[in-house]
Design a protein around this motif. Structure first.
Motif, PDB file in Angstrom:
ATOM      1  N   GLY A  91       0.302  -1.173  -0.321  1.00 21.65           N
ATOM      2  CA  GLY A  91      -0.017  -0.380   0.542  1.00 21.65           C
ATOM      3  C   GLY A  91       0.743   0.852  -0.245  1.00 21.65           C
ATOM      4  N   SER A  92       2.287   1.313   0.246  1.00 25.02           N
ATOM      5  CA  SER A  92       2.711   2.253   0.381  1.00 25.02           C
ATOM      6  C   SER A  92       3.852   2.566  -0.380  1.00 25.02           C
ATOM      7  N   GLY A  93       4.553   1.381  -1.297  1.00 22.86           N
ATOM      8  CA  GLY A  93       4.980   1.632  -2.217  1.00 22.86           C
ATOM      9  C   GLY A  93       6.850   1.632  -1.347  1.00 22.86           C
ATOM     10  N   ASP A  94       6.475   1.202  -0.611  1.00 22.73           N
ATOM     11  CA  ASP A  94       8.229   0.887  -0.165  1.00 22.73           C
ATOM     12  C   ASP A  94       8.445  -0.949  -0.047  1.00 22.73           C
ATOM     13  N   LEU A  95       8.917  -0.591  -0.919  1.00 22.96           N
ATOM     14  CA  LEU A  95      10.329  -1.925  -1.082  1.00 22.96           C
ATOM     15  C   LEU A  95      11.905  -1.435  -1.058  1.00 22.96           C
ATOM     16  N   ASP A  96      12.170  -2.755  -1.155  1.00 22.11           N
ATOM     17  CA  ASP A  96      14.008  -2.246  -1.047  1.00 22.11           C
ATOM     18  C   ASP A  96      14.492  -3.586  -1.433  1.00 22.11           C
ATOM     19  N   ALA A  97      15.042  -2.618  -2.547  1.00 18.15           N
ATOM     20  CA  ALA A  97      15.642  -3.722  -3.592  1.00 18.15           C
ATOM     21  C   ALA A  97      16.647  -4.379  -3.604  1.00 18.15           C
ATOM     22  N   ASP A  98      16.958  -4.731  -2.294  1.00 21.48           N
ATOM     23  CA  ASP A  98      18.959  -5.255  -2.154  1.00 21.48           C
ATOM     24  C   ASP A  98      17.435  -6.807  -1.031  1.00 21.48           C
ATOM     25  N   LEU A  99      16.580  -7.174  -1.318  1.00 23.51           N
ATOM     26  CA  LEU A  99      15.653  -8.146  -0.327  1.00 23.51           C
ATOM     27  C   LEU A  99      15.582  -9.080  -1.576  1.00 23.51           C
ATOM     28  N   LEU A 100      16.431 -10.762  -1.356  1.00 29.76           N
ATOM     29  CA  LEU A 100      16.765 -11.757  -1.815  1.00 29.76           C
ATOM     30  C   LEU A 100      15.143 -11.828  -2.876  1.00 29.76           C
ATOM     31  N   ASP A 114      -2.307   3.730  -6.793  1.00 30.70           N
ATOM     32  CA  ASP A 114      -1.812   4.805  -8.155  1.00 30.70           C
ATOM     33  C   ASP A 114      -1.052   5.622  -7.228  1.00 30.70           C
ATOM     34  N   HIS A 115      -0.973   6.240  -5.795  1.00 32.48           N
ATOM     35  CA  HIS A 115      -0.356   7.194  -5.231  1.00 32.48           C
ATOM     36  C   HIS A 115       1.026   7.076  -5.248  1.00 32.48           C
ATOM     37  N   ALA A 116       1.152   5.259  -4.365  1.00 36.05           N
ATOM     38  CA  ALA A 116       2.446   4.299  -4.037  1.00 36.05           C
ATOM     39  C   ALA A 116       3.404   4.190  -5.271  1.00 36.05           C
ATOM     40  N   ARG A 117       2.559   3.375  -6.895  1.00 35.49           N
ATOM     41  CA  ARG A 117       2.947   3.671  -7.462  1.00 35.49           C
ATOM     42  C   ARG A 117       4.531   3.891  -8.322  1.00 35.49           C
ATOM     43  N   PRO A 118       4.687   5.178  -8.537  1.00 33.98           N
ATOM     44  CA  PRO A 118       5.675   5.834  -8.291  1.00 33.98           C
ATOM     45  C   PRO A 118       6.926   5.743  -7.877  1.00 33.98           C
ATOM     46  N   ARG A 119       6.752   5.406  -6.221  1.00 30.92           N
ATOM     47  CA  ARG A 119       7.900   5.248  -5.111  1.00 30.92           C
ATOM     48  C   ARG A 119       8.346   4.046  -5.608  1.00 30.92           C
ATOM     49  N   ALA A 120       7.164   2.915  -5.417  1.00 31.50           N
ATOM     50  CA  ALA A 120       7.700   1.520  -5.580  1.00 31.50           C
ATOM     51  C   ALA A 120       8.039   1.345  -7.747  1.00 31.50           C
ATOM     52  N   LEU A 124      12.551   0.168  -7.239  1.00 32.32           N
ATOM     53  CA  LEU A 124      12.274  -1.115  -7.717  1.00 32.32           C
ATOM     54  C   LEU A 124      13.312  -0.954  -9.371  1.00 32.32           C
ATOM     55  N   GLY A 125      12.665  -0.307 -10.317  1.00 29.91           N
ATOM     56  CA  GLY A 125      14.295   0.396 -11.549  1.00 29.91           C
ATOM     57  C   GLY A 125      12.771  -1.011 -12.188  1.00 29.91           C
ATOM     58  N   VAL A 130       5.061  -3.199 -12.117  1.00 32.66           N
ATOM     59  CA  VAL A 130       4.743  -2.339 -10.976  1.00 32.66           C
ATOM     60  C   VAL A 130       3.093  -2.190 -11.626  1.00 32.66           C
ATOM     61  N   VAL A 131       2.357  -2.412 -10.880  1.00 33.01           N
ATOM     62  CA  VAL A 131       0.549  -2.760 -11.932  1.00 33.01           C
ATOM     63  C   VAL A 131      -0.599  -1.480 -10.429  1.00 33.01           C
ATOM     64  N   ALA A 132      -0.836  -0.335 -10.303  1.00 36.18           N
ATOM     65  CA  ALA A 132      -1.616   0.082  -9.856  1.00 36.18           C
ATOM     66  C   ALA A 132      -3.404  -0.043 -10.042  1.00 36.18           C
ATOM     67  N   LEU A 133      -3.833  -0.296  -8.831  1.00 34.46           N
ATOM     68  CA  LEU A 133      -5.464  -0.878  -8.886  1.00 34.46           C
ATOM     69  C   LEU A 133      -5.638   0.300  -8.097  1.00 34.46           C
TER      70      LEU A 133
END
Length: 226
Positions: A91-100, A114-120, A124-125, A130-133
């Protein structure tokens, strides 16, 4: 254009006898045994996609793979990718790209708002699609989108908020509960489900389809919709 066929949704969880999914400590607490882990591996191999919530990624740092080489070979022999699609929800887009999760297995898919998609996307690059719902996490739209992508069987492995969302929305076709013979007994430890308005309320009874013993673990298989 015809209506999209939604995938069969299997919720899979391991719990203690008193209903907890972890002991709440900093280290991951294994509830299952080797037989149950192997059974979960088989279920993953039979699935087109496996899903966990972003909170579970942050807490457990899982790979979410099919570990059996024979099962991966069987998938390839039937024309499927070696690994199921790996999916997470945030819900936040707060994702760590270093995770396995992002650096092993096959394709990855993120569902967010929609709001969190740019952050995600920034986090992640090109590691995932990434899909907004919409303005909220709409799990009905999520399963519709997976169906449109050809996913016929979805395995959901937690955590509690995600399992609760699927059940509250009436989207779970099957629930697999592995009950470990131990007690956790901590009020701050996470449980399988959170409070919610579930379809039918407490008067609605699931159909118990099967009980299997895997070593010292009892596996209960329920069908909520029958």
């Amino acid at each position: 254009m015809g209506r999209v066929t939604r995938p069969h949704v299997l919720l899979s969880v391991a719990v203690s006898v008193d209903g907890y999914i972890d002991d709440g400590s900093a280290d991951r607490f294994p509830l299952s045994n080797a037989e149950d882990f192997d059974h979960v591996d088989r279920l993953r191999a039979e699935s087109d996609a496996v899903l966990v919530g972003a909170e579970t990624l942050r807490r457990d740092n899982p790979r979410l793979l099919v570990y059996s080489a024979d099962r991966r070979a069987d998938r390839a022999a039937r024309g499927a990718p070696e690994y199921p699609l790996k999916v997470t929800v945030t819900g936040s887009g707060d994702l760590d790209a270093d995770l396995l999760f992002w650096h092993c297995g096959g394709d990855k898919l993120v569902y967010t708002t929609d709001h969190a998609r740019p952050r995600a996307v920034r986090a992640l690059g090109d590691l995932a699609t990434v899909v907004a719902l919409g303005d909220r996490l709409d799990f009905g739209r999520l399963v519709d989108d997976l169906g449109a992508r050809g996913v016929g069987r979805l395995m959901v492995e937690g955590g509690g908020r995600v399992h609760t969302a699927f059940l509250a929305a009436g989207l779970a076709d099957e629930v697999r509960i592995a009950v470990a013979p131990l007690l956790i007994g901590r009020a701050d430890a996470p449980r399988f489900l959170h409070p919610a308005r579930f379809p039918g309320g407490p008067a609605r009874r699931f159909h118990l389809a099967d009980v299997t013993r895997l070593g010292d673990v009892a596996v209960l298989r329920y069908f909520p919709k029958t």
